[in-house]
Design an enzyme around this catalytic site. Sequence first.
Site, short mmCIF file in Angstrom:
data_model
loop_
_atom_site.label_atom_id
_atom_site.label_comp_id
_atom_site.label_asym_id
_atom_site.label_seq_id
_atom_site.Cartn_x
_atom_site.Cartn_y
_atom_site.Cartn_z
CG ASP A 33 -38.04 -6.80 -24.18
OD1 ASP A 33 -37.86 -7.80 -23.47
OD2 ASP A 33 -37.75 -5.65 -23.82
CE LYS A 55 -41.05 -8.90 -18.13
NZ LYS A 55 -40.42 -8.05 -17.11
CG MET A 169 -44.84 1.09 -19.90
SD MET A 169 -43.82 0.20 -18.70
CE MET A 169 -43.01 1.55 -17.86
#
Length: 497
Positions: A33, A55, A169
């Site tokens: 990641d 991402k 998030m």
Amino acid sequence: MKVTLIGAGPGDFELMTIKGVNRLKSADVILYDRLIDENIMSLMPENAEKINVGKNAKDHPIPQDEINKLLLEKAQQGLNVVRLKGGDPFVFGRGGEELEVLLKNDIPFEVIPGVSSAIAAGAYAGIPITHRNYASSFHIITGHAKDNNALDIDFEALVRTKGTLIFMMSVFTIGKICRGCLTSGMEKDMPAAIVENVASSSQRKFIGTVETLPDIAKKNNIASPAIIIIGKVCSLSDKLDWFSKKPLLHKNIIVTRTRSSESSLVMRLRELGCNVIEMPTISILPLVNENQKLKDALMSIKSYKWLIFTSGIGVNLFFDYLIENQYDIRKLHHIKIGAVGSETKREVLKRGVIVDYVPEEYNGAALAKGLIPHIKEGEKLLLLRARIGSEDILDIFKESKISFENISIYDTIYEKKNSSKLEKMIDKGEIDYITFTSSSTVEGFVKAVSSVDLKKLKGICIGKKTAETAKSYGIQTFVSEKATIDSMIQKIKEINL
């Protein structure tokens, strides 16, 4: 053939588990990641295939379906595959989706948990997410809203729990989250916090209330990744915060070293909160195995009265050579030992041997001058050092008519690897300090970053000779009071005030 999902933790690379590190080191392929710590990246085998599948918020260059497909393809090739994920693989990491694909295709797998940023954020911000007097439960919720739709969160149920609410998030939806809590009956003065870049040197923490937190985040340009914590426990943050008190937090320091060395300086600086960028500027090429001069010297060891070391590297190469060749160390019983400084002395002591002389000032010239009164007429010295080094020690012995044999037992090779990132940071003025423990590390660094303005740098040097070399390239120099790691750190603290 196996796929291992590994949680890399939130930011501080030391939070990764030992089991995770061991599996990572044996991987053939690694899918990783974004935001994986550089120090974890350095643990990856050099010959392993490394695939960045990271991402960004609102930006997924490699879709999840493609990641699943890659995992399956690499595993079906009979390779040991590691899927390295930030935080924990099963806490909003989509690890379950990846395993379902493997399960359908009879691919064996293993999951190694990691420290989730949902947990670490509280720990590194002085917020105990549960506390007998404040909250008996905590709840981890994703603040991600798909396609800008309304958040699919039962705020009323969450508010009724009276527990600590942790939103991941959630940077882009902080306004919606706080409004959802308020319209569901939460008191507007409920303490709340936002923690950015959890458990890293660049961590920032802001405390407010559920009503004021959105404005605080906007005013301070909070960016992803960040964690929102809402609950009475946030009121304990200032009292229990330990991380923000670190004296070198938010500082970027380059530590130059040899590729093979493990720097205690690095660990000490990290403990003080700074972001350490390790830069191996030189690698060591041993010159012991086929060294006829060394073999001859050991054959006639009785003719020498002093054994002189000018570096810890030389100490370890010499004693390792004795062990590998089954040389009886008792043959050195008559030898006195001279070491250039405390670090070199420490390496000798690790071998169970006492050092007889260390100069007050740690450099070759001081070592030579200080030894002269201790050398009796007719005694011969054996110097074991780098092929290219300061000539001062040799010149002083020659002028003083001291009998010696100078044997090169290693060579230094300058490296230029992964220097482009550092060059950009230096150009932008993002480097606060750089440390040098020898003139050779200065030379190696200068060769590696030849395109930057070195006048922008503040160099912390372990001795005057090292400082002279750094200064000759225009680097602003600061010399530690003593040639020790402790003294270098103290000098950094002094100039940082």
